[in-house]
Every structure is written in structure tokens, then in C-alpha cells.
Design a protein around this motif. Structure first.
Motif, PDB file in Angstrom:
ATOM      1  N   THR A  18      15.502 -15.010 -42.163  1.00  0.00           N
ATOM      2  CA  THR A  18      14.772 -13.759 -42.374  1.00  0.00           C
ATOM      3  C   THR A  18      15.585 -12.848 -43.278  1.00  0.00           C
ATOM      4  OG1 THR A  18      13.544 -11.999 -41.273  1.00  0.00           O
ATOM      5  CG2 THR A  18      15.696 -12.570 -40.341  1.00  0.00           C
ATOM      6  N   ARG A  22      11.150  -8.935 -45.472  1.00  0.00           N
ATOM      7  CA  ARG A  22      10.084  -9.437 -44.592  1.00  0.00           C
ATOM      8  C   ARG A  22       9.716  -8.362 -43.568  1.00  0.00           C
ATOM      9  NH1 ARG A  22       9.004 -14.990 -44.313  1.00  0.00           N
ATOM     10  NH2 ARG A  22      10.182 -16.186 -45.821  1.00  0.00           N
ATOM     11  N   LEU A  66       7.912 -12.733 -40.063  1.00  0.00           N
ATOM     12  CA  LEU A  66       9.279 -12.237 -40.247  1.00  0.00           C
ATOM     13  C   LEU A  66      10.277 -13.344 -40.584  1.00  0.00           C
ATOM     14  CD1 LEU A  66       9.659  -9.662 -37.326  1.00  0.00           C
ATOM     15  CD2 LEU A  66       9.166  -9.203 -39.727  1.00  0.00           C
ATOM     16  N   TYR A  67       9.862 -14.610 -40.446  1.00  0.00           N
ATOM     17  CA  TYR A  67      10.799 -15.727 -40.588  1.00  0.00           C
ATOM     18  C   TYR A  67      10.296 -16.762 -41.576  1.00  0.00           C
ATOM     19  CZ  TYR A  67      12.619 -13.662 -36.367  1.00  0.00           C
ATOM     20  OH  TYR A  67      13.129 -12.783 -35.463  1.00  0.00           O
TER      21      TYR A  67
END
Length: 87
Positions: A18, A22, A66-67
Motif C-alpha cells: 500500500t 491509495r 487500499l492494497y
């Protein structure tokens, strides 16, 4: 009385890779929720104080954004008291 080992059998999610951009993208998309709060310390005394403890939260359904890599992972507690990762 001996301690019983803790067992975790339900799948859990794991995110890898991440960066702050993001998070900012999720914030701009309205997926991140600002959760203001306060913590009152020593409330029953004359020296009570209030401390801000604002947090940002994101619903589970938006975590994947987010990842780079995100998905379920199963963890099991083995007899030797060591955690083992089982994809």
C-alpha cells in the motif's frame, strides 16, 4: 490451571502493498469515514482533562482498494504454540 491455547479458525483478510496515495484516493471517493471522539481522563477528579482521539475508519467492503494484493488467509494455532500461515 493450564492455559488453553487460543484457536482462530475463521478466515481473515490480509492486505499487502500500500501507499499513501491509495488512502487519499479512498478519502476522495468518500470511502473513508472521519470518526471524531474524545477521551476523558480522571473524570471524577478536579484534574480531569479531555484528549482528542479522532480516527479515520474504512468499511471492510472498501479495504481492497487500499492494497495491491488483498484476500482471505486462514490461520491455525498448532500444538507447538507457533502460528502457521496457510494460504
Amino acid at each position: 490451571m493450564p492455559r488453553r491455547p487460543t484457536a482462530i479458525s475463521a478466515p481473515r483478510s490480509l492486505g499487502e502493498g500500500t501507499d499513501f496515495t491509495r488512502y487519499l484516493a479512498a478519502l476522495c471517493a468518500g470511502q473513508v469515514i472521519f470518526d471524531p471522539g474524545s477521551k476523558v481522563m480522571n473524570a471524577s477528579t478536579e484534574k480531569s482533562s479531555v484528549k482528542a482521539r479522532s480516527q479515520f475508519r474504512i468499511p471492510v467492503k472498501h479495504l481492497e482498494g487500499l492494497y495491491q494484493k488483498f484476500g482471505p488467509v486462514n490461520f491455525e494455532f498448532c500444538k507447538s504454540q507457533q502460528w502457521q500461515h496457510q494460504p
